[in-house]
Structures are given as C-alpha cells and as structure tokens.
Design a protein around this motif. Structure first.
Motif, PDB file in Angstrom:
ATOM      1  N   GLN A  13       0.843  -1.202   0.000  1.00  0.00           N
ATOM      2  CA  GLN A  13       0.000   0.000   0.000  1.00  0.00           C
ATOM      3  C   GLN A  13       0.877   1.250   0.000  1.00  0.00           C
ATOM      4  O   GLN A  13       1.913   1.300   0.659  1.00  0.00           O
ATOM      5  CB  GLN A  13      -0.876   0.037   1.253  1.00  0.00           C
ATOM      6  CG  GLN A  13      -2.000  -0.969   1.276  1.00  0.00           C
ATOM      7  CD  GLN A  13      -2.915  -0.718   2.457  1.00  0.00           C
ATOM      8  OE1 GLN A  13      -3.785   0.143   2.410  1.00  0.00           O
ATOM      9  NE2 GLN A  13      -2.713  -1.481   3.525  1.00  0.00           N
ATOM     10  N   ASN A  14       0.443   2.268  -0.729  1.00  0.00           N
ATOM     11  CA  ASN A  14       1.131   3.559  -0.791  1.00  0.00           C
ATOM     12  C   ASN A  14       2.601   3.409  -1.192  1.00  0.00           C
ATOM     13  O   ASN A  14       3.454   4.205  -0.786  1.00  0.00           O
ATOM     14  CB  ASN A  14       1.042   4.303   0.543  1.00  0.00           C
ATOM     15  CG  ASN A  14      -0.379   4.628   0.937  1.00  0.00           C
ATOM     16  OD1 ASN A  14      -1.222   4.911   0.083  1.00  0.00           O
ATOM     17  ND2 ASN A  14      -0.675   4.559   2.229  1.00  0.00           N
ATOM     18  N   LEU A  15       2.879   2.397  -1.988  1.00  0.00           N
ATOM     19  CA  LEU A  15       4.241   2.168  -2.469  1.00  0.00           C
ATOM     20  C   LEU A  15       4.377   2.749  -3.865  1.00  0.00           C
ATOM     21  O   LEU A  15       3.642   2.360  -4.785  1.00  0.00           O
ATOM     22  CB  LEU A  15       4.546   0.672  -2.476  1.00  0.00           C
ATOM     23  CG  LEU A  15       5.941   0.246  -2.931  1.00  0.00           C
ATOM     24  CD1 LEU A  15       7.016   0.829  -2.018  1.00  0.00           C
ATOM     25  CD2 LEU A  15       6.050  -1.271  -2.978  1.00  0.00           C
ATOM     26  N   LEU A  16       5.308   3.665  -4.021  1.00  0.00           N
ATOM     27  CA  LEU A  16       5.497   4.325  -5.300  1.00  0.00           C
ATOM     28  C   LEU A  16       6.332   3.456  -6.234  1.00  0.00           C
ATOM     29  O   LEU A  16       7.122   2.618  -5.789  1.00  0.00           O
ATOM     30  CB  LEU A  16       6.202   5.666  -5.092  1.00  0.00           C
ATOM     31  CG  LEU A  16       5.441   6.705  -4.263  1.00  0.00           C
ATOM     32  CD1 LEU A  16       6.319   7.926  -4.016  1.00  0.00           C
ATOM     33  CD2 LEU A  16       4.126   7.101  -4.944  1.00  0.00           C
ATOM     34  N   PRO A  17       6.197   3.634  -7.540  1.00  0.00           N
ATOM     35  CA  PRO A  17       7.030   2.885  -8.490  1.00  0.00           C
ATOM     36  C   PRO A  17       8.509   3.214  -8.304  1.00  0.00           C
ATOM     37  O   PRO A  17       8.874   4.269  -7.785  1.00  0.00           O
ATOM     38  CB  PRO A  17       6.525   3.362  -9.862  1.00  0.00           C
ATOM     39  CG  PRO A  17       5.173   3.942  -9.605  1.00  0.00           C
ATOM     40  CD  PRO A  17       5.211   4.505  -8.217  1.00  0.00           C
ATOM     41  N   LEU A  18       9.354   2.301  -8.752  1.00  0.00           N
ATOM     42  CA  LEU A  18      10.799   2.551  -8.708  1.00  0.00           C
ATOM     43  C   LEU A  18      11.157   3.710  -9.637  1.00  0.00           C
ATOM     44  O   LEU A  18      10.606   3.833 -10.739  1.00  0.00           O
ATOM     45  CB  LEU A  18      11.556   1.301  -9.131  1.00  0.00           C
ATOM     46  CG  LEU A  18      11.521   0.114  -8.161  1.00  0.00           C
ATOM     47  CD1 LEU A  18      12.123  -1.111  -8.819  1.00  0.00           C
ATOM     48  CD2 LEU A  18      12.253   0.446  -6.865  1.00  0.00           C
ATOM     49  N   GLU A  19      12.108   4.531  -9.200  1.00  0.00           N
ATOM     50  CA  GLU A  19      12.557   5.642 -10.023  1.00  0.00           C
ATOM     51  C   GLU A  19      14.015   5.959  -9.689  1.00  0.00           C
ATOM     52  O   GLU A  19      14.347   6.208  -8.526  1.00  0.00           O
ATOM     53  CB  GLU A  19      11.673   6.878  -9.785  1.00  0.00           C
ATOM     54  CG  GLU A  19      11.968   8.020 -10.727  1.00  0.00           C
ATOM     55  CD  GLU A  19      10.937   9.139 -10.640  1.00  0.00           C
ATOM     56  OE1 GLU A  19      11.075  10.132 -11.379  1.00  0.00           O
ATOM     57  OE2 GLU A  19      10.007   9.020  -9.829  1.00  0.00           O
TER      58      GLU A  19
END
Length: 729
Positions: free
Chosen positions: A517-523
């Motif tokens: 949950q609320n985990l952003l994509p890798l960047e």
C-alpha cells in the motif's frame, strides 16, 4: 616312523593355523556381477580393516578363532555383513554381492556447481540436506520446505505477516531478496513471487537440497549475493517407486499427497500431486488468526525421453493454486459485520514449464540446454484495498562441459526475461517493471593434485531494467575463485570468494508486511553490488568401528554497496533509493556430527551473525536477526524399522523496527516413526514447550475494525502436534 608322524602333525597344524587365520572376500556388483574396487571391509570388534583391489578381493590375516562378523561398506551401495566362524578352511574367496543404494547415490553428487562432481572433490563449498533428513522434516510439514530450511544452521525462515503466515528465507542474516531459490537449477521464485515461494515448494519429490552460501552470482547471475538454495528433484529408475502420505495436525492442517516414478530403456516419468487444507486457527483467542484458512494444490508431472545412451530430454510442468485467508476469525467464518471487518486474503496461481536437453559426447563431454517459462499471478486483498499483479519469467541456458585430464571447463550463456505487470492500478502508481539480462560465463576446475583442487570462474552480464519512469543499462563483471585442500584423509579446507549484484525490486520483506500500500514505483534506483567470501576447515574420522565424528568450522563475510533502502515521504508514501552506506554481514558457523554404531546420531550447529546496515540511525543491527543461534538434534534410528528424534533450538535477542529488543527463547520438538513393511506411521510434537510471541506481548493491537500488527520474531501458532501415515511401494 615316529619322526614321519611327528612331521605330518606339525605340517597339519601349520595348515590348520593358516586356514583359520587367513580369509579372502570377493565383492561384486549385484546387477552386472562386476568386481568393485576400493570397498572397505572391517572385522567387527577388532581393528582389522582392508580394502578390495581392482580384482574385487580383500585379504585378511591373523584372524582370531571364533565367530567373526565382516562389515562391507562402499559409497553408493547398501551395507552388507558376513558372519564366519573360525577356524575355517577356505578354498576360494567368499563372494559378497552389493546392491546399489539410490538414496546414497543421490546424496553425494552435486549439480549446483554445474560439474556434477562428488561433494568430496568440489572446491566450492556446498552443503547438502540429504534425502533422509528431507523425509524426516516432510513428516513435520508435508505442505512445504519451510521446516527443512528453518532448522538448518545459518538459515532462517522469516515470517512476514502475522495473519497470513507469508515468509522469506535469510542466509547469513541478509534479506530474502539476496538469496536465489532454484528448483532443479531454474530460478522461478524471485521478486513478486518471493513472499510465497517457500510455502509453495513441496518436499515430497526432493532427492536433496544443495546450499551455496556467500556470493554465487558468477554461477547464477543476479540475486545470489547471500547464496543459492537449489531443490533437486528425484529422477526415475528402472525400479518403480511410489510414495503416498496422509497427515493431520491439531492446528487443523490436513495434507494428502503422492509421488511416483519409473523408467524403462526409452521412456520414464515422475509425478507429484499434493493437496493441503488448513482451518483458520486462533491459539491465543484474540479473534485473529495465527494460521490462515488455506486451500492449495500442486501437481508436477515430468516426462523423460532417452533416444540413446547419450541423450536425455526432460519435459516438465508444475502447477500450483493457493488460496489463503487470515485476519479476524469471525470474518473468515461468518463474514463482515459492524464489529468485525478485517481480513487478509492471498490468492496465487503459479505455472512453470521446463525443457532440459542433455547430450554426452564420445569423450564424456556434456552439452546441456535448459529453458523455462514461469507464470505467477497473485492477488492480495484487505478491507478497502487490493493489489493484483502478474509476473512473467523466462530463462534459457546453454552450456558445454569439456572434460580433460585433471581439468573441467564449462562455457555457457543465458538469457533471462522478467516482467511484472500490476493490474487495476492508475498509471501514475503502476508498479510495472521489466528486467532483461544476457550473460556469458566460463568456469575452470583444476585437479592440481590429489590434495589440491582449484575452481575459478568469470561471468559478464548485460542488464537492462526499466519502467515508465526510467531505464538503466548496466554491465557486471563477476569473477569467482574457490579452492579445496586435503591435508590428509581426516582434514580438509575450502576457501572462496567473488562478486555479486541484485537488480532493483519493490518486493522485499518490509513492503510485504503492508501489502504494498502507498508504495510508489521505482525511479532512478540502481542495482546493488557486493563482494564477499567464505572459508572453512573440516575434520572427519572414525573412532574404532562404532564411532564417527565430523566437525566443520566456517567463516563468512559479505559487503553490499549501493543498497536500496525503503523510505517514507511527508505524504506517507513509500519509495526506494540507493544509499552510500554499505550493509555488512560477518560471522561464523560451527557444525558437529557424532554417530555411534550408526544408530545414535547427534547433530549440533551454532551460528554467530553480526550484520549491520550503516545507513540506520542509532542502532545499526539488521532487524529481526539474532546474533546467536544454536541447533541441537539427537536421533536414534534402526533403518527400515523405527526412528526417534529430539530437537532443541535457541534463538538470541533480536532488534525490532521500533528499536526495541525481543527476549531470547528456546523451542523443542520430538518425532517418532515406525515402519511396518511398506507402511510407516509417524507422530511429531513441534515446539511442544509452546513458545509463542503472544506470551510476551499481544501481536495484534488496536480495534477489530482497524488493527495493527507487531513485527513477527518467533512462533505465533504455538505448539503443534501432527500424525500421519506413509505408504511406499
């Protein structure tokens, strides 16, 4: 005349003395009647030992009068005994036929180093969990391999969810993402599949488990920083083998499974089928499950083709479907209402198709082609949130083994494609990620002398990983070297080291705990890099004819640079970035084994691990990692009759993510198995002293409508009793 009679008496006495004091045994292979060289034969109760020559004959002199028992032993064959009463007049050697032991043959040959050498002559340090121990641990937990690994020195199975029981593997204290899991050399359990991997590998068809600790990326590429665990399946023989198991436990688990295999000159097959059922189980009566309600099923058929003596083709397909629901036990049994709504549901489908092609040349060189395609679909649901995704993975490896005098050369190349696709997510939060890898490797094993073996290797991987936000291309040069030195028949030592790397992933133990949950994509996250090694010394000897003792002392060190760490921003979103501060793991393992008369076996293992993440403030110890662990096991066994075992495990204090420390604890287990011909009955008492986390503090906090969960650091389900029946045909 008297002189003649006296001379004859002296001659007869001399012949009699010769007849009673000298004896020869000829040892042959039972199937093809050929003589066997190097067989060890000892006379029970004496210090007389002999080995057979190329003719298959062993000779004994000065044997005492009376009843004597000869013990005939050789690796790969079933032990035989021969009872002779002396004096005896022998006109020709007594013949003993040895039958091959399938279990023993499967234990001693190592495939994870790609050379298929015996473990005694492999420079790379490889630990094996043998068929006997696999069979024992599968009695305790037939559903999966978690028990096999959890009770091995230097390895821990880390539970990541209080309600669903998901888990990952740690070697040398490092997170599960740094250990590569293989099934027959295929990597189908990484990244998104990692949280359920050890729960979806049944032990019923395994011949042995091979473990390489320390950097192994030269052999297997990305993800093998802490080590490699390779689960080796059994292969069919002309004699049919069928095994069935039925197991029931007090915590509501039922296991029904079977495995069968057979081959003839041209064709063979093996098939595994296993169904597991678990009722929702709440031991501490807090209304939340310690074991989720579970239904899962696995079927794994294989077809073997032998067009000629040099060629083998293997086709396989493994299918697993799993449904696990934990949380509020009222919701699981009766559905949601105004006071009960929390649940955690995991559904997964895993299908892996494999093709192996092997061809031996006239010079016993070996060409191998391996390819697989893996499909893994998983859904996670909790109230007001769901996460669904599919992981596609394909793997192709081509290698050629060239055997020369005192040298083995392996040349190979592989292609790996890994793609994760998230379903039902907005584009800006989509966690889609793709990794493409092309690699080439070479490995050289050199028998410098009978005492010294040297193995070196080099791999180069070209990796592209990308999503909608960024794309990276990196190259990794991965050298490795290991050496084996045999001081004498009792002492030997191995040392080795190499480099490793791990491509970025969102799917680690920490993100598993909050269901992404609320985990952003890798960047803009780069791959992690490592270096490290291991060194050990081994001692093994027989004390008389009844005692055998072996000791192994191993030291390890690993450093990971460019580590990816999980952070949280002001909006409570989680994201990853690289840190300049390294992760270091160092320590040692001590293993001892004492066997008396082949009936009593005592095992002891101690692990000291000092692993630190220098990017952590205040306390830098890696979380949920005890510095000290002790494993003890005492086994009494009469082969094909009965088996009794008592086990004890000590786990030291651990740091939690809130910087508090847990209490140390002991756990104990007992097992018994009795064989009645083709049927055996077993009982187990695992953790019968009822060590569990809820005795120290509530695992579930808050209300039934919005609960929170503590970190899991020991058993949650408490004591477990199970019993079952096995049928071997």
């Amino acid at each position: 005349m008297r002189k003649i009679i006296l001379s004859l008496c002296i001659l007869l006495c001399a012949v009699g003395a010769y007849a009673q004091n000298n004896f020869q045994i000829l040892v042959k292979e039972k199937e093809n009647k050929s003589a066997i060289n190097g067989v060890t034969i000892l006379i029970k109760g004496t210090n007389q030992i002999a080995k057979t020559l190329e003719s298959g004959i062993a000779s004994f002199n000065n044997i005492p009068n009376g009843a004597q028992t000869f013990i005939i032993r050789n690796v790969g064959y079933e032990e035989q005994s021969l009872n002779i009463t002396f004096p005896i007049q022998q006109l020709s050697p007594s013949i003993v036929f040895l039958s091959s032991s399938e279990d023993e043959l499967e234990e001693v040959i190592i495939s994870s180093t790609r050379t298929s050498r015996s473990i005694q002559n492999t420079p790379t340090r490889v630990e094996t969990i043998e068929l006997e121990e696999i069979d024992e641990k599968s009695n305790m937990r037939p559903a999966n391999v978690s028990m096999i690994l959890h009770e091995s020195t230097g390895i821990s199975v880390q539970q990541t969810s209080a309600t669903s029981g998901n888990a990952s593997i740690r070697i040398q204290g490092l997170d599960g993402r740094y250990t590569q899991l293989l099934k027959d050399g295929y990597a189908s359990f990484g990244n998104f599949a990692n949280g359920l991997s050890v729960l979806e590998i049944p032990p019923l068809d395994l011949a042995q488990v091979e473990i390489i600790k320390g950097p192994s990326s030269t052999l297997y590429g990305a993800g093998a920083i802490a080590g490699v665990v390779n689960f080796i399946s059994r292969t069919p023989r002309e004699k049919a083998d069928f095994n069935f198991i039925l197991n029931q436990s007090n915590v509501g688990q039922t296991n029904i499974g079977g495995f069968g295999m057979q081959r003839n000159k041209k064709f063979g097959y093996s098939i595994l089928a296993l169904a597991n059922f678990q009722r929702a189980y709440d031991v501490d009566k807090d209304d939340f499950t310690e074991l989720p309600k579970t239904k899962d099923f696995t079927i794994h058929p294989k077809l073997f083709f032998y067009p000629n003596e040099r060629t083998t083709i293997i086709l396989g397909n493994s299918f697993t479907k799993s449904d696990r629901t934990g949380g509020d036990i009222f919701v699981i049994n009766d559905g949601t209402d105004a006071n009960h709504r929390y649940f955690e549901k995991n559904t997964s489908i895993r299908n892996t198709s494999t093709l192996d092609f092997s061809y031996k040349t006239n010079g016993q060189d070996l060409l191998k082609v391996k390819t697989s395609f893996n499909f893994f679909k998983r859904g996670i649901a909790i109230p007001d949130y769901s996460f669904d995704g599919i992981n596609y993975n394909s793997y192709t490896d081509i290698s050629y083994l060239k055997n020369l005098k005192n040298h083995s050369l392996i040349f190979g190349a592989n292609l790996v494609y890994d793609e994760f696709v998230e379903e039902n997510q907005s584009p800006e939060l989509s966690k889609d990620f793709t990794t493409k890898t092309g690699g080439a490797y070479v490995q050289h094993t050199w028998d410098v002398s009978e005492k010294f073996k040297l193995e070196s290797g080099m791999r180069i991987d070209f990796v592209q990983y990308f999503n909608s936000y960024y794309s990276k291309n990196e190259a990794f040069l991965l050298p490795r070297i290991s050496a084996l030195y045999k001081f004498d028949e009792k002492w030997s030592s191995r040392i080795g080291g190499g480099l490793g790397y791990k491509t970025p992933t969102l799917f680690i133990e920490q993100t598993e705990t909050f269901q992404y949950q609320n985990l952003l994509p890798l960047e803009n996250v780069n791959a992690e890099r490592s270096y490290g090694g291991t060194a050990d010394i081994n001692f093994k000897t027989n004390i008389g004819e009844d005692w055998m003792i072996s000791l192994n002392q191993m030291f390890f060190y690993t450093k990971i640079n460019n580590s990816t760490i999980l952070l949280q921003d002001a909006s409570n979103f989680f994201y990853f970035e690289n840190t300049k501060q390294p992760v270091r793991s160092l320590g040692f393992e001590t293993n001892a084994k004492l066997i008396f008369h082949e009936y009593f076996k005592l095992f002891a293992g101690y692990t000291f691990t000092n692993a630190k993440a220098e990017y952590l403030p205040f306390t830098q110890d890696i979380r949920l990692l005890p510095k000290n662990k002790l494993n003890l096991a005492l086994l009494y066994e009469k082969e094909r009759n009965f088996k009794l075992g008592l086990e004890g495990y000590f786990t030291d204090k651990q740091y939690l993510y809130n910087n508090l420390q847990t209490s140390p604890f002991w756990e104990f287990g007992f097992m018994a198995e009795k064989v009645f011909g083709k049927i055996s009955i077993f009982i187990n008492a695992e953790n019968f002293t009822d060590t569990r986390q809820s005795k120290y503090k509530n695992v579930v906090n808050g209300s039934h409508l919005n609960p929170s969960f503590d970190d899991i650091w020991t058993h949650t389900e408490g004591r477990t009793f199970n019993a079952g029946i096995k049928l071997k045909l």
